[in-house]
Design a protein around this motif. Structure first.
Motif, PDB file in Angstrom:
ATOM      1  N   LEU A 146      12.511   3.911  -4.336  1.00  0.00           N
ATOM      2  CA  LEU A 146      12.279   3.375  -2.994  1.00  0.00           C
ATOM      3  C   LEU A 146      10.995   2.556  -2.937  1.00  0.00           C
ATOM      4  O   LEU A 146      10.935   1.531  -2.253  1.00  0.00           O
ATOM      5  CB  LEU A 146      12.223   4.514  -1.973  1.00  0.00           C
ATOM      6  CG  LEU A 146      13.558   5.168  -1.643  1.00  0.00           C
ATOM      7  CD1 LEU A 146      13.349   6.357  -0.713  1.00  0.00           C
ATOM      8  CD2 LEU A 146      14.500   4.169  -1.010  1.00  0.00           C
ATOM      9  N   ALA A 147       9.970   2.990  -3.663  1.00  0.00           N
ATOM     10  CA  ALA A 147       8.726   2.225  -3.722  1.00  0.00           C
ATOM     11  C   ALA A 147       8.965   0.861  -4.355  1.00  0.00           C
ATOM     12  O   ALA A 147       8.389  -0.147  -3.924  1.00  0.00           O
ATOM     13  CB  ALA A 147       7.671   2.998  -4.487  1.00  0.00           C
ATOM     14  N   MET A 148       9.824   0.818  -5.376  1.00  0.00           N
ATOM     15  CA  MET A 148      10.146  -0.453  -6.009  1.00  0.00           C
ATOM     16  C   MET A 148      10.884  -1.375  -5.030  1.00  0.00           C
ATOM     17  O   MET A 148      10.595  -2.573  -4.961  1.00  0.00           O
ATOM     18  CB  MET A 148      10.996  -0.230  -7.262  1.00  0.00           C
ATOM     19  CG  MET A 148      11.244  -1.486  -8.048  1.00  0.00           C
ATOM     20  SD  MET A 148      12.225  -1.210  -9.527  1.00  0.00           S
ATOM     21  CE  MET A 148      13.816  -0.832  -8.823  1.00  0.00           C
ATOM     22  N   LEU A 149      11.805  -0.819  -4.261  1.00  0.00           N
ATOM     23  CA  LEU A 149      12.513  -1.627  -3.264  1.00  0.00           C
ATOM     24  C   LEU A 149      11.565  -2.129  -2.183  1.00  0.00           C
ATOM     25  O   LEU A 149      11.662  -3.283  -1.736  1.00  0.00           O
ATOM     26  CB  LEU A 149      13.658  -0.824  -2.650  1.00  0.00           C
ATOM     27  CG  LEU A 149      14.803  -0.472  -3.601  1.00  0.00           C
ATOM     28  CD1 LEU A 149      15.827   0.412  -2.891  1.00  0.00           C
ATOM     29  CD2 LEU A 149      15.466  -1.722  -4.136  1.00  0.00           C
ATOM     30  N   PHE A 150      10.629  -1.273  -1.759  1.00  0.00           N
ATOM     31  CA  PHE A 150       9.618  -1.693  -0.779  1.00  0.00           C
ATOM     32  C   PHE A 150       8.747  -2.806  -1.358  1.00  0.00           C
ATOM     33  O   PHE A 150       8.378  -3.745  -0.649  1.00  0.00           O
ATOM     34  CB  PHE A 150       8.739  -0.525  -0.359  1.00  0.00           C
ATOM     35  CG  PHE A 150       9.376   0.430   0.606  1.00  0.00           C
ATOM     36  CD1 PHE A 150      10.553   0.127   1.258  1.00  0.00           C
ATOM     37  CD2 PHE A 150       8.789   1.651   0.862  1.00  0.00           C
ATOM     38  CE1 PHE A 150      11.140   1.005   2.135  1.00  0.00           C
ATOM     39  CE2 PHE A 150       9.361   2.546   1.749  1.00  0.00           C
ATOM     40  CZ  PHE A 150      10.545   2.223   2.385  1.00  0.00           C
ATOM     41  N   ALA A 151       8.407  -2.698  -2.627  1.00  0.00           N
ATOM     42  CA  ALA A 151       7.574  -3.717  -3.263  1.00  0.00           C
ATOM     43  C   ALA A 151       8.308  -5.052  -3.360  1.00  0.00           C
ATOM     44  O   ALA A 151       7.698  -6.107  -3.177  1.00  0.00           O
ATOM     45  CB  ALA A 151       7.126  -3.250  -4.638  1.00  0.00           C
ATOM     46  N   ILE A 179       0.829  -1.205   0.000  1.00  0.00           N
ATOM     47  CA  ILE A 179       0.000   0.000   0.000  1.00  0.00           C
ATOM     48  C   ILE A 179       0.863   1.254   0.000  1.00  0.00           C
ATOM     49  O   ILE A 179       0.600   2.208  -0.739  1.00  0.00           O
ATOM     50  CB  ILE A 179      -0.974  -0.026   1.191  1.00  0.00           C
ATOM     51  CG1 ILE A 179      -2.029  -1.116   0.976  1.00  0.00           C
ATOM     52  CG2 ILE A 179      -1.650   1.327   1.390  1.00  0.00           C
ATOM     53  CD1 ILE A 179      -2.894  -1.386   2.184  1.00  0.00           C
ATOM     54  N   VAL A 180       1.924   1.257   0.816  1.00  0.00           N
ATOM     55  CA  VAL A 180       2.825   2.409   0.858  1.00  0.00           C
ATOM     56  C   VAL A 180       3.491   2.607  -0.505  1.00  0.00           C
ATOM     57  O   VAL A 180       3.606   3.742  -0.997  1.00  0.00           O
ATOM     58  CB  VAL A 180       3.889   2.231   1.977  1.00  0.00           C
ATOM     59  CG1 VAL A 180       5.002   3.244   1.855  1.00  0.00           C
ATOM     60  CG2 VAL A 180       3.237   2.322   3.342  1.00  0.00           C
TER      61      VAL A 180
END
Length: 107
Positions: free
Chosen positions: A56-61, A26-27
């Motif tokens: 960073l969103a890609m790493l979180f995913a 979600i983030v």
């Protein structure tokens, strides 16, 4: 054959990794949507900070995808958040891949 009335009590619970996978998904999704919205508001010019947010969103995913897989492998649990995290993180990674593809080939 009659149905037995009553409650079935169980000790199943949602795995923490599955919940964390969903939260990370979600983030990541909110970060990418916000970066895309702000880029369109800026006339199509992506600032450096938007690119870093998407990275960073890609790493979180990726981390969320790994957590979702690990939580799905736990026995005797509810898997709602595991599957939800897997779907959201996969969609975020596909969206990031499309953004990179569109940027590289000028779509």
């Amino acid at each position: 054959m009659t149905r037995k009335n009553g409650y079935i009590f169980t000790n199943k619970e949602h795995p923490r990794r599955g919940v964390m996978s969903t939260v990370l998904g979600i983030v990541s999704a909110v970060s990418i949507i916000t970066a895309l919205y702000l880029t369109f508001q800026n006339g199509g010019v992506a600032l450096f900070r938007y690119g870093v947010a998407v990275l960073l969103a890609m790493l979180f995913a990726i981390a969320g995808l790994v957590l979702g897989i690990l939580s799905r492998m736990e026995p005797d649990k509810y898997y709602l958040f595991s599957y939800l995290g897997l779907v959201i993180n996969t969609l975020v990674l596909a969206g990031t891949g499309f953004i990179l593809f569109a940027g590289a080939y000028g779509i």
